[in-house]
Scaffold this motif. Structure first.
Motif, PDB file in Angstrom:
ATOM      1  N   UNK A 178      16.789  16.065  20.961  1.00  0.00           N
ATOM      2  CA  UNK A 178      15.774  15.883  19.927  1.00  0.00           C
ATOM      3  C   UNK A 178      14.863  17.101  19.866  1.00  0.00           C
ATOM      4  N   UNK A 179      14.427  17.404  18.637  1.00  0.00           N
ATOM      5  CA  UNK A 179      13.547  18.551  18.444  1.00  0.00           C
ATOM      6  C   UNK A 179      12.247  18.073  17.823  1.00  0.00           C
TER       7      UNK A 179
ATOM      8  N   UNK B  55       8.800  19.509  11.811  1.00  0.00           N
ATOM      9  CA  UNK B  55      10.079  18.822  11.742  1.00  0.00           C
ATOM     10  C   UNK B  55      10.242  17.886  12.936  1.00  0.00           C
ATOM     11  N   UNK B  56      10.584  16.628  12.653  1.00  0.00           N
ATOM     12  CA  UNK B  56      10.973  15.663  13.673  1.00  0.00           C
ATOM     13  C   UNK B  56      12.465  15.419  13.486  1.00  0.00           C
ATOM     14  N   UNK B  57      13.287  15.988  14.366  1.00  0.00           N
ATOM     15  CA  UNK B  57      14.738  15.957  14.192  1.00  0.00           C
ATOM     16  C   UNK B  57      15.393  15.140  15.301  1.00  0.00           C
ATOM     17  N   UNK B  58      16.254  14.222  14.904  1.00  0.00           N
ATOM     18  CA  UNK B  58      17.011  13.453  15.885  1.00  0.00           C
ATOM     19  C   UNK B  58      16.965  11.963  15.633  1.00  0.00           C
ATOM     20  N   UNK B  59      17.648  11.214  16.487  1.00  0.00           N
ATOM     21  CA  UNK B  59      17.709   9.768  16.341  1.00  0.00           C
ATOM     22  C   UNK B  59      16.345   9.117  16.602  1.00  0.00           C
TER      23      UNK B  59
ATOM     24  N   UNK C 299      10.811  14.003   8.645  1.00  0.00           N
ATOM     25  CA  UNK C 299      11.647  13.333   9.639  1.00  0.00           C
ATOM     26  C   UNK C 299      13.104  13.490   9.226  1.00  0.00           C
ATOM     27  N   UNK C 300      13.907  14.064  10.113  1.00  0.00           N
ATOM     28  CA  UNK C 300      15.336  14.264   9.854  1.00  0.00           C
ATOM     29  C   UNK C 300      16.135  13.524  10.928  1.00  0.00           C
ATOM     30  N   UNK C 301      16.600  12.351  10.585  1.00  0.00           N
ATOM     31  CA  UNK C 301      17.421  11.552  11.496  1.00  0.00           C
ATOM     32  C   UNK C 301      18.834  11.503  10.936  1.00  0.00           C
ATOM     33  N   UNK C 302      19.785  12.211  11.530  1.00  0.00           N
ATOM     34  CA  UNK C 302      21.148  12.244  10.998  1.00  0.00           C
ATOM     35  C   UNK C 302      21.803  10.871  10.889  1.00  0.00           C
ATOM     36  N   UNK C 303      21.318   9.896  11.636  1.00  0.00           N
ATOM     37  CA  UNK C 303      21.912   8.562  11.585  1.00  0.00           C
ATOM     38  C   UNK C 303      21.762   7.911  10.214  1.00  0.00           C
ATOM     39  N   UNK C 304      20.727   8.318   9.446  1.00  0.00           N
ATOM     40  CA  UNK C 304      20.524   7.689   8.139  1.00  0.00           C
ATOM     41  C   UNK C 304      21.663   8.016   7.173  1.00  0.00           C
TER      42      UNK C 304
END
Length: 384
Positions: A1-2, A12-16, A171-176
């Protein structure tokens, strides 16, 4: 997570499971208007996560921002803000929702006719603060100060830019991305790819770092894009595509280098006239733009052919032709059509789109302003 401040002011909030972080990112005294699109966020669990994160805030919602957000819808949101005294916007969606929210934020603090921001380039001197929960990686709008809005009454699609609408956080959550339909995933890959090309495929200024960054993004998208639209997709593929889309238009690869955007300008007019998705128009126009500009862009086209595509450039003309063909094949590999006729658009479009370009002063496009109306008309005709 970043979790860090990157190249620009957007945090940027990146990750699950990062949606919960908006609780800390929004000022406690804020009255938040959550802006979103057609309601898919209520079916995929994102709305529930956002609601939980906003549990201690005063907040409301505005739904219905369209793909290619319209001025008319945005102004409805502005009225709601004025009537209910919201002072913070949380955009939950893809590029269209974010672009619409940027215009809403600007218009809510604008004293004149809001359409002038788009049609006359009226200066934006203040705007409501914006946060973003990204649901579709594509435009990079979550970490830049640009927006494009359409007027459904006049069939215009116009851009504006202001530092005041730069999102405070994203917020960038690849799970979405797991629940997104193939069309949206395809659009995202193509959009990010063409954004990168618009800043890379120009002429050399010996900006080696920027070139290598751009080439890395192009190679990543060409490698991961086809995987993203396959049936078996893992988290790492989603994460790489999402991060590529953000990096493609957050200002990093365009810093200090010439930029083109002629493909985008023609594409905007196609969307305004015929309603095609933004990325669909880019995939139609870019290969023909590359062909029309192959002499003006010879150096960069050969660099692209050699470094990104791994082609032998001894025979320069053949290498350039192959590079253009492989670019179109890449679009096809992510299930993107590349002709106007694929969407039932015929020859009448040539004059209509050309007239719109002239109407909006788009008569000398590109980094060297050599794409005249005549050339644009030819590009459109060859895109049929």
């Amino acid at each position: 997570m970043l979790n860090f401040n990157f190249y620009n002011p957007t945090e940027i909030f990146f990750g699950e499971n990062q949606i919960a972080e908006i609780t800390k990112a929004i000022p406690k005294e804020a009255k938040v208007l959550v802006v979103y699109g057609g309601g898919s966020i209520k079916r995929n669990g994102i709305y529930e996560q956002v609601s939980e994160a906003l549990r201690e805030f005063s907040w409301g919602e505005f739904a219905g921002v369209e793909p290619n957000p319209t001025y008319q819808t945005c102004m409805q949101a502005v009225s709601k803000i004025e009537q209910e005294d919201y002072n913070f916007i949380l955009a939950v969606g893809g590029g269209s929702v974010i672009d619409g929210s940027k215009f809403i934020a600007a218009a809510a603090n604008f004293s004149g006719e809001s359409w002038d921001i788009l049609s006359k380039g009226a200066e934006v001197t203040a705007a409501l603060p914006i946060g973003v929960v990204l649901t579709l990686p594509a435009t990079g709008s979550e970490s830049n100060s640009f927006s494009v809005v359409s007027n459904s009454g006049t069939h215009e699609k116009l851009p504006f830019a202001s530092v005041h609408v730069q999102p405070k956080f994203a917020v960038l959550d690849p799970q979405v991305m797991k629940t997104l339909p193939q069309r949206q995933l395809t659009n995202g890959v193509v959009d990010a790819f063409v954004h990168t090309m618009e800043q890379y495929l120009t002429y050399s200024v010996d900006a080696k770092v920027q070139d290598r960054f751009a080439e890395g993004l192009l190679m990543t998208l060409m490698e991961e894009g086809p995987k993203l639209v396959s049936e078996d997709v893992d988290y790492k593929v989603r994460a790489n595509v999402m991060w590529s889309a953000t990096m493609a238009l957050n200002g990093l690869i365009g810093a200090g280098v010439p930029q083109d955007w002629a493909t985008h300008m023609i594409g905007h007019e196609i969307t305004a006239m015929y309603g095609l998705d933004h990325a669909q128009t880019l995939a139609i126009i870019l290969p023909r733009m590359m062909t029309e500009q192959k002499e003006a862009k010879r150096g960069k086209l050969l660099q692209y052919a050699e470094r990104v595509l791994g082609l032998d450039i001894t025979d320069e003309d053949n290498a350039i032709a192959s590079a253009i063909e492989l670019t179109e094949q890449f679009f096809n590999s992510v299930h993107m059509k590349t002709r106007l006729s694929d969407y039932g658009i015929g020859e009448e479009a040539v004059n209509k789109i050309t007239e719109q370009l002239e109407r909006h002063g788009m008569t000398a496009l590109g980094e060297q302003q050599v794409v005249t109306l005549e050339k644009s008309s030819k590009i459109i005709r060859e895109s049929l």
